[in-house]
Enzyme design. Structure first.
Site, PDB file in Angstrom:
ATOM      1  N   TRP A 181       0.820  -1.216   0.000  1.00 19.51           N
ATOM      2  CA  TRP A 181       0.000   0.000   0.000  1.00 19.51           C
ATOM      3  C   TRP A 181       0.849   1.258   0.000  1.00 19.51           C
ATOM      4  CZ3 TRP A 181      -0.620   3.996   3.608  1.00 19.51           C
ATOM      5  CH2 TRP A 181      -1.736   4.833   3.408  1.00 19.51           C
ATOM      6  N   ASP A 182       1.818   1.359   0.926  1.00 18.84           N
ATOM      7  CA  ASP A 182       2.597   2.593   1.013  1.00 18.84           C
ATOM      8  C   ASP A 182       3.543   2.748  -0.172  1.00 18.84           C
ATOM      9  OD1 ASP A 182       3.961   0.411   1.933  1.00 18.84           O
ATOM     10  OD2 ASP A 182       4.801   1.379   3.706  1.00 18.84           O
TER      11      ASP A 182
END
Length: 620
Positions: free
Chosen positions: A187-188
């Site tokens: 995600w990041d």
């Protein structure tokens, strides 16, 4: 009105041993450089099964600067952060790993980089020259490999994408969140990559970092999870924007035309191929089309059995028409976009939900592959066991000379022999896979989950096994019913036997007193093998309807196993595929008229439906 400017989120999954200390350190560090009342600390507790929820609730009750956001189910690290950031009050959003591996003296630099308005995102880095990070090989090697792949494939300028020490402006987060699809460890990374592509200002600065506890690097997570997400993001950012329907259809058509021109003009004598087609018996060719037409009601019956086992009734003739339309879509559109059309048709005309439509399509495809594998594998395994692969190898060696690559000489016969042996092994593996599914359907123990977790103790293994289980579960729904399994399985075999009989009729159309070959038992076996391998080749979504791929695989097998010459084998493959496609198109047009279905609308609607994902539930 809230005065909170900074929201720090602590993603917590089973952190009962450390969460209280982490919250205390975070509060004291924030208080050292931010005014009182301008910050909050959110414990994003992600479906824990230990005492973390109880501790987080107590901390929130004791200090109004602390909030506890709870999720009943596991959202994944990215999902938990996303959920918490949407409920945070600050305009500057930050998070870091709860093990406090990054030295907290860097927190002020992280926060102020975004809070000051100078940057839109900020991230710590363990790979910049000024950092101090003790990275054992178990962590350093996978991290270096991952970041290298991200920089290469996704054109990122950053050195470290996975350091759990990041901050975002609310504006940047809300803009990027709409596009970011991963909900776990990637995600990041996806946030950082998309931020650079969007034009946001990103600050990367070195941090002192010390590993705490054992690493969570894991085979399943890193190879299957992160690797697939890199490829997915690369496709979305670099490939998909350049591929319109017009471009893809043009490219696919040019590829097929080039392949056929090359095959006809370089490998074969084009006049010989055309003469062979011109000499075919037109009456027998027409009869082959009638034979092939008989397989379509069988497809409708099989699809009815699948839907019935999944809890939905269906009319055989309607379902036959739906299959005609979807297969016509595969001939018109590249990348097998027609596969999803059937889900749209049964939804629009019979109210069958999209999930059931896609699941039934997956089940049917699996049984198709199994039937083809059984037909091809039976011949192939027999050839390998009896040494029959030598016949193919010798035929290839007679027409293709050795190839010199540097100091090495590649023997085409040896390469063909090895390829056939590998294909036989794949056939055996496919049959073994069916056996596992059958056994798993009759056991209380989930073999899929056990197999995945056996090579991984990471929490991401549950996510990976869940995806596999969902797919296998749809198959097991049919397999679990012995009667349904036999009906669908035998139906699939009959359908593909009819497909082979159509090809044999085409062989008969090309056979004559001067042909130089006879229709024998060995030729029938070769036809089964050629049709099966040709249809397996069509699975590759390189051209509409697999045109070119089918002909190439079919011709190679026929030439290698029989006395049929290369030009005649190619001519037979072309006519065989053309007859089957003609029947499909005529049936598709008739079905579209009967059911009042627009193929273009169906493709668009089915693609949109396939992109809809269920959102996880959580609560404050």
């Amino acid at each position: 009105m809230s005065n909170v400017e900074v929201s720090v989120v602590l993603p917590a999954y089973n952190e009962e041993a450390t969460i209280e200390e982490t919250v205390e350190v975070t509060l004291s560090t924030l208080a050292s450089f931010l005014p009182a009342g301008t910050f909050e600390v959110i414990v994003a507790e992600d479906g824990c099964d230990d005492r973390t929820p109880e501790i987080a609730t107590r901390l929130a009750g004791e200090d109004d600067r602390v909030r506890h956001i709870h999720s009943d189910e596991r959202l994944g690290r990215g999902g938990a952060l996303e959920y918490a950031f949407h409920r945070a009050e600050g305009e500057t959003l930050a998070y870091f790993d709860t093990d406090l591996a990054t030295d907290m003296r860097h927190l002020e630099e992280l926060i102020e980089a975004v809070r000051s308005g100078e940057y839109d995102l900020a991230t710590g880095s363990r790979w910049m020259p000024q950092k101090k990070a003790d990275r054992p090989a178990k962590r350093g090697v996978p991290s270096l490999g991952f970041n290298t792949l991200v920089r290469f494939f996704l054109r990122s300028d950053l050195r470290d994408h996975q350091c759990g020490f990041k901050a975002f402006s609310r504006e940047a987060f809300e803009v990027l969140d709409d596009d970011v699809q991963d909900e776990h460890w990637f995600w990041d990374t996806e946030m950082l990559v998309r931020a650079q592509r969007t034009g946001f200002r990103v600050k990367e600065f070195p941090v002192d970092w010390e590993p705490k506890g054992d690493t969570k690097v894991d085979l399943v997570r890193d190879v299957f999870g992160m690797g697939s997400q890199i490829l997915r993001t690369w496709w979305q950012l670099s490939v998909s924007p350049r591929i319109s329907r017009k471009v893809s259809m043009t490219a696919g058509s040019l590829l097929v035309i080039a392949a056929l021109v090359l095959a006809v003009t370089v490998v074969f004598d084009p006049s010989a191929v055309l003469d062979a087609i011109g000499g075919a018996d037109v009456g027998i060719v027409a009869a082959s089309g009638v034979v092939y037409l008989l397989s379509w009601p069988l497809r409708g019956l099989r699809y009815r059995d699948i839907l019935d086992r999944l809890g939905h009734d269906g009319d055989t003739w309607f379902l036959t028409g739906a299959i005609f339309i979807s297969q016509t879509g595969n001939l018109v559109f590249p990348a097998r976009l027609g596969d999803g059309v059937r889900a749209y048709v049964v939804k629009a005309r019979r109210g069958i939900p999209y999930p059931t439509g896609f699941a039934s399509l997956a089940v049917e495809r699996v049984f198709d592959l199994l039937a083809i594998t059984v037909l091809a594998g039976s011949v192939l395994v027999g050839l390998v066991l009896t040494g029959g692969t030598e016949q193919i190898a010798e035929a290839i060696a007679a027409d293709v000379p050795p190839v010199q690559v540097g100091d090495d000489t590649l023997d085409p016969a040896a390469a063909a022999r090895t390829a056939l042996q590998v294909a036989a092994a794949v056939g055996v593996a496919a049959i073994a896979g069916v056996a596992v599914i059958v056994v798993n359907a009759r056991r209380e123990t989930n073999l899929v989950h056990r197999a995945v977790t056996a090579i991984s103790n990471d929490s991401y293994a549950a996510y990976v096994s869940g995806v596999i289980e969902q797919f296998v579960g749809d198959i097991e729904t049919v397999v679990g019913d012995r009667g349904a399994f036999l009906r669908v399985g035998l139906g699939s075999l009959v359908i593909w036997v009819v497909d082979v009989l159509t090809a044999l009729a085409i062989f008969a159309a090309f056979h004559g007193p001067d042909s130089g070959w006879e229709i024998t038992a060995s030729l029938v076996a070769a036809a089964f093998f050629a049709v099966s391998v040709g249809n397996l080749a069509k699975i590759l979504p390189l051209s509409p309807g697999g045109i070119g791929l089918y002909e190439g695989a079919f011709t190679l097998i026929v030439v290698g196993l029989t006395g049929v010459s290369a030009p005649v084998a190619l001519a037979i493959s072309i006519v065989d595929h053309a007859v089957k496609n003609a029947v499909t198109i005529v049936g598709g047009l008739a079905s579209m008229t009967w059911l009042n279905v627009s193929l273009t609308t169906a493709v668009e609607e089915s693609r949109s439906a396939g992109e809809v994902e269920a959102e996880p539930t959580a609560q404050d």
